[in-house]
Motif scaffolding. Structure first.
Motif, PDB file in Angstrom:
ATOM      1  N   SER A  15       0.829  -1.209   0.000  1.00 31.87           N
ATOM      2  CA  SER A  15       0.000   0.000   0.000  1.00 31.87           C
ATOM      3  C   SER A  15       0.863   1.258   0.000  1.00 31.87           C
ATOM      4  N   VAL A  16       1.928   1.253   0.772  1.00 29.87           N
ATOM      5  CA  VAL A  16       2.814   2.422   0.815  1.00 29.87           C
ATOM      6  C   VAL A  16       3.528   2.591  -0.524  1.00 29.87           C
ATOM      7  N   MET A  17       4.110   1.519  -1.021  1.00 32.43           N
ATOM      8  CA  MET A  17       4.929   1.631  -2.235  1.00 32.43           C
ATOM      9  C   MET A  17       4.102   1.821  -3.504  1.00 32.43           C
ATOM     10  N   LEU A  18       2.982   1.137  -3.629  1.00 34.13           N
ATOM     11  CA  LEU A  18       2.234   1.156  -4.880  1.00 34.13           C
ATOM     12  C   LEU A  18       1.091   2.166  -4.909  1.00 34.13           C
ATOM     13  N   GLU A  19       0.547   2.491  -3.726  1.00 33.54           N
ATOM     14  CA  GLU A  19      -0.602   3.389  -3.674  1.00 33.54           C
ATOM     15  C   GLU A  19      -0.308   4.694  -2.945  1.00 33.54           C
ATOM     16  N   GLY A  20       0.841   4.788  -2.324  1.00 36.09           N
ATOM     17  CA  GLY A  20       1.198   6.004  -1.598  1.00 36.09           C
ATOM     18  C   GLY A  20       0.457   6.177  -0.285  1.00 36.09           C
ATOM     19  N   SER A  21       0.001   5.107   0.305  1.00 31.04           N
ATOM     20  CA  SER A  21      -0.750   5.184   1.563  1.00 31.04           C
ATOM     21  C   SER A  21       0.131   5.722   2.687  1.00 31.04           C
ATOM     22  N   GLY A  22      -0.506   6.423   3.608  1.00 36.74           N
ATOM     23  CA  GLY A  22       0.183   6.915   4.794  1.00 36.74           C
ATOM     24  C   GLY A  22      -0.026   5.971   5.964  1.00 36.74           C
ATOM     25  N   LEU A  23       0.690   6.232   7.032  1.00 43.35           N
ATOM     26  CA  LEU A  23       0.608   5.360   8.203  1.00 43.35           C
ATOM     27  C   LEU A  23      -0.778   5.366   8.837  1.00 43.35           C
ATOM     28  N   LEU A  24      -1.445   6.510   8.786  1.00 39.32           N
ATOM     29  CA  LEU A  24      -2.790   6.566   9.371  1.00 39.32           C
ATOM     30  C   LEU A  24      -3.775   5.667   8.629  1.00 39.32           C
ATOM     31  N   ASP A  25      -3.553   5.503   7.332  1.00 39.09           N
ATOM     32  CA  ASP A  25      -4.420   4.617   6.545  1.00 39.09           C
ATOM     33  C   ASP A  25      -4.206   3.151   6.906  1.00 39.09           C
ATOM     34  N   LEU A  26      -3.066   2.855   7.502  1.00 36.15           N
ATOM     35  CA  LEU A  26      -2.682   1.474   7.776  1.00 36.15           C
ATOM     36  C   LEU A  26      -2.816   1.096   9.249  1.00 36.15           C
TER      37      LEU A  26
END
Length: 177
Positions: free
Chosen positions: A141-152
């Protein structure tokens, strides 16, 4: 898994019995082993990321800081599992077999080699409960979608829970000899 092999190697060479004679607590010893492995993880992952970037042009859409934190949390999680597996093992062969028995289901079902969506609906809850699944999904999610820690948040909580739970069980079951 270096944690598990290191513990069993110390047990085979009878060095753990010598530590028993010191005022060091089991919790301090096991935490120190985990911390030493965490420190080795940082340059290893940096080399892999640098290699992937230079040779294959791999980039991360998300923050490298978030990715680094996930790597450290994953290292914590699997150091705890490694300690748990090695807490009673007496030989390298035993710990190797136990580690393979623990890792094989994760390699197959956590989404590393095969998408978890391809598995039957009945096994989806079991796949989601594997320790590697939230780590793999978070890093992707971080690498491919740019998700932040709050999303995870839920995935990070699961990673921390697996690490803490396995460390506490290892602490309870660990024997010096």
């Amino acid at each position: 898994w270096g944690v598990g092999f290191a513990i069993v190697d110390l047990r085979i060479r009878k060095l753990l019995k010598r530590y028993l004679a010191t005022p060091m607590r089991r919790s301090h010893f096991l935490a120190a082993v985990m911390a030493s492995r965490l420190l080795f993880t940082i340059p290893e992952v940096l080399l892999v990321l640098l290699f992937a970037r230079i040779l294959f042009g791999v980039t991360s859409l998300g923050s490298y800081g978030s990715l680094g934190l996930l790597v450290l949390l994953g290292a914590f999680e699997f150091s705890g599992i490694g300690l748990l597996v090695a807490s009673r093992a007496q030989t390298i062969e035993t710990v190797s077999g136990l580690m393979n028995a623990v890792m094989l289901p994760m390699w197959i079902g956590s989404g590393i080699f095969f998408s978890t969506d391809r598995f039957p609906e009945a096994v989806q809850p079991w796949l989601a409960a594997l320790p590697l699944t939230p780590l793999i999904h978070s890093m992707r999610s971080v690498m491919l979608e740019g998700s932040g820690l709050l999303d995870l948040g839920p995935s990070i909580a699961a990673i921390i829970a697996w690490g803490a739970f396995s460390f506490l069980l290892a602490l309870r079951w660990f024997r010096w000899n």
